[in-house]
Design a protein around this motif. Sequence first.
Motif, short mmCIF file in Angstrom:
data_model
loop_
_atom_site.label_atom_id
_atom_site.label_comp_id
_atom_site.label_asym_id
_atom_site.label_seq_id
_atom_site.Cartn_x
_atom_site.Cartn_y
_atom_site.Cartn_z
N ILE A 165 6.05 -20.14 -17.37
CA ILE A 165 6.49 -18.93 -16.86
C ILE A 165 7.74 -19.23 -16.00
CG2 ILE A 165 5.78 -16.69 -15.75
CD1 ILE A 165 2.67 -17.75 -16.61
N VAL A 166 8.04 -19.79 -14.79
CA VAL A 166 8.95 -19.48 -14.33
C VAL A 166 9.92 -19.99 -14.27
CG1 VAL A 166 9.52 -20.89 -11.57
CG2 VAL A 166 7.82 -19.62 -12.29
N LEU A 167 10.24 -21.26 -15.32
CA LEU A 167 11.21 -22.01 -16.20
C LEU A 167 11.94 -20.76 -16.99
CD1 LEU A 167 10.93 -25.18 -16.15
CD2 LEU A 167 12.03 -24.39 -14.51
N SER A 168 11.17 -20.18 -18.27
CA SER A 168 11.30 -18.94 -19.06
C SER A 168 11.90 -17.74 -18.66
CB SER A 168 10.25 -18.58 -19.71
OG SER A 168 9.59 -19.34 -20.33
N ALA A 169 11.67 -17.31 -16.62
CA ALA A 169 12.12 -16.35 -16.48
C ALA A 169 13.71 -17.08 -15.65
CB ALA A 169 11.29 -16.65 -15.18
N LYS A 170 13.63 -17.87 -15.11
CA LYS A 170 15.18 -18.16 -14.73
C LYS A 170 16.08 -18.39 -15.99
CE LYS A 170 13.90 -19.38 -10.41
NZ LYS A 170 14.85 -18.24 -9.29
N GLU A 197 19.53 -16.03 -16.18
CA GLU A 197 20.57 -16.30 -16.04
C GLU A 197 21.37 -15.87 -18.01
OE1 GLU A 197 23.68 -19.47 -15.21
OE2 GLU A 197 21.81 -18.39 -14.50
N LEU A 198 20.14 -15.40 -18.98
CA LEU A 198 21.17 -15.17 -19.84
C LEU A 198 21.65 -13.64 -19.75
CD1 LEU A 198 18.98 -16.58 -22.39
CD2 LEU A 198 20.81 -17.21 -22.62
N MET A 199 21.21 -13.00 -18.85
CA MET A 199 20.78 -11.72 -18.89
C MET A 199 22.51 -12.04 -17.56
SD MET A 199 19.37 -10.09 -20.55
CE MET A 199 20.04 -8.59 -20.23
N LYS A 227 25.18 -16.15 -17.89
CA LYS A 227 25.07 -16.89 -19.06
C LYS A 227 25.96 -18.74 -19.01
CE LYS A 227 25.64 -13.22 -22.20
NZ LYS A 227 25.16 -12.30 -21.01
N ASP A 228 25.42 -19.86 -18.08
CA ASP A 228 26.64 -21.10 -17.82
C ASP A 228 25.45 -21.59 -18.26
OD1 ASP A 228 28.27 -22.10 -16.38
OD2 ASP A 228 25.93 -22.81 -15.52
N ILE A 229 26.88 -22.82 -19.07
CA ILE A 229 25.69 -23.41 -20.04
C ILE A 229 24.91 -24.47 -19.62
CG2 ILE A 229 26.17 -24.71 -22.14
CD1 ILE A 229 26.08 -21.49 -22.65
N PRO A 230 25.41 -25.18 -18.49
CA PRO A 230 25.69 -26.36 -17.88
C PRO A 230 23.94 -25.88 -17.13
CG PRO A 230 27.90 -26.13 -17.30
CD PRO A 230 27.68 -24.77 -18.29
N THR A 281 14.83 -7.90 -12.14
CA THR A 281 15.24 -8.55 -12.96
C THR A 281 14.36 -9.02 -14.21
OG1 THR A 281 15.02 -10.98 -12.19
CG2 THR A 281 17.45 -9.44 -10.94
N VAL A 282 14.64 -8.79 -15.11
CA VAL A 282 14.47 -9.48 -16.88
C VAL A 282 13.13 -10.41 -16.19
CG1 VAL A 282 14.15 -9.75 -19.13
CG2 VAL A 282 16.13 -8.44 -18.14
N GLY A 283 14.30 -11.98 -15.41
CA GLY A 283 13.11 -12.51 -15.07
C GLY A 283 12.35 -12.53 -14.41
N SER A 284 12.21 -11.59 -13.11
CA SER A 284 11.02 -11.33 -12.68
C SER A 284 10.30 -10.16 -12.77
CB SER A 284 11.70 -10.20 -11.43
OG SER A 284 13.01 -11.22 -10.20
N ILE A 285 10.35 -9.89 -13.84
CA ILE A 285 9.90 -8.85 -14.82
C ILE A 285 8.59 -9.78 -15.87
CG2 ILE A 285 9.11 -7.28 -16.88
CD1 ILE A 285 11.98 -5.37 -15.87
#
Length: 624
Positions: free
Chosen positions: A46-51, A55-57, A60-63, A308-312
């Motif tokens: 849940i937490v890592l998917s939100a992060k 980042e995608l929104m 978008k930093d690839i590293p 943010t979307v992640g927070s949602i």
Amino acid sequence: MSEKKKRLNLAAVIAALKMIQKLSRRFIPTMLFSAMLDAVKPFIPIVLSAKILDELMGAKDIPTLTTLAALLVGLMLVLHIIGAFSTKLYSDQKMLLVTRYYEEFSKKTMKLDYEQIENPDTMDLRRMIQETENNHMAVWDMAEYLLKGFMAIFEMVIASVLIVTTFATGNAASSGAEGSIVQSPFAFVALAVLLVLGVLIYNNVQARIAKTAEDDVNNNLDSNRNFGYLFFRISYNYECGKDIRLYQAQHMLKEKIDDYVGPDIQVSVNEFVKPNIKHFSILAAVNAVLLTAVYLFIVLKAYIGAITVGSIFIQINAIMRFYQAIAALIQQYTMFKVSSEYFGLSIRFFGLPETTQHGSKHIRLERNQDYVFEFHDVSFHYPNSEAQVLEHVNLTLRKGERLAVVGMNGAGKTTLIKLLCRFYQPTAGVITCNGVNIQEFDYNDYIDLFSVVFQDFTLFSFALDQNIAASEHPDKARLEQSMRTAGLDALVSELNGDYTVPLGKQFDENGRDFSGGEKQKIAIARALYKDAPVVVLDEPTAALDPITEFEVYSRFNELVGEKACIFISHRLSSCRFCHNIAVFDGGKLVQFGSHADLLNEQDGKYSELWTAQAKHYVGEEMPA
């Protein structure tokens, strides 16, 4: 169980925890570790998917995305490995708990007086314990409810931290009426009140579900016993197959199942299933309302730009996890409370007084010693009954004496042996051995004096040699001698020194089904193997054919040697091998003497029984 609302039975909980700790010291630490691990596992993705979403929104930093993805996969892999180890460890500890519980239950049973075992109250208690175990109310089920309860608590803590953290670190909201309403404390308080209200409703409904489950268990104690007998004792028992087929009893069994099981199922449907359809419908409705409220609240916050979307993603999952954890905690607590109440049955059983037959005097077992057993005005009635089974019995048994005990069914013959073997204590009078009350002797020393073959003897589904020796380490020479003396010469020759063949197929499909006559000889061989000073044979030839019976009686002196012997039989012709005959009628010793002397008493009970049997063999014409 009373109708009023019950509190948690703390005494039963403490007793259960002490028992769990005693039976498996690693169980509770393993359970807590497993609960914590299972609580943490859902929140990592849940937490890592939100992060990752943020980042995608955003940048978008690839590293960064690569690191987050690798961290997610790596942590889930590690948790999966640890989880598999934890699950295996917990399963092993639970199996150990169950096994050791039954060991302790068996040990307790063996420590009870035989009188206590046959007491109807004790038998009912054991039956109720078994039924509650079948209904998931055993001590290991309590441990399972405790595990899930702790897991729910850990989930609530983690979810609370995530909810507070995401709310505290939200973005600046847009101005306007919508923003002021959604961001106001009133909105948060309203959502909290709605969640609390949902929890209260959930708690109330779960209590009703638990009550119906408790009533279902209580109402089905008898029906479960009937079900177990009809299906497991009869339908699934291969030994019943011959009679079922021979007498075409399938239809009768089906009718019995319909008569007993069918109505009980309908009662469960009416009193458990139907009420709970309503209960579970209420819970589903509450869940739907709360889910809608949570989603609406978070969507509005996202609409005004407060999160943010992640927070949602985190808030939706955390709030629902929090609510589900509360619901699970209530459910597990309810089941834990009910099972702790039923664990009181186990507490009662383990609290039963243990054997009172521990005398202090020791008997040195010597084969050549003279033992004299005397009944002094002995009377007896069974517990919870005032009907006298034996009344004012006076009787003496000496070394080398063969005593036959005869009488009609229910005359008290087998009860006499139970008293002599100290399975029961006389309700009046005393029994002595060499002038000493038998209750004063050490019980284990005392029972070493007796080799007994009861009419309803028990053989175990173990190896033949272990059955005869009652040990895993039999003496082979002594074993063979006992078997030959008991008339099993042919079996000794057939097995050719390998006596490990199992009796029956309960543990080994290659086991052997011995005939009734063979089983009776095996029981006699076991009595001979023990080589005790007193031999008791209760209907020892009931399953033997006439020729084999004659062979046994011909070997009677070889069977018992110089031992004292009590011989119970309905076949009075066998009594001629005995020195004296005790005739019982209605629990009273009505005659005593030799076969010839008793026959001379024409008006006596023995003469009546003898004449009734003899007329079937002599003096009657066969019908045309």
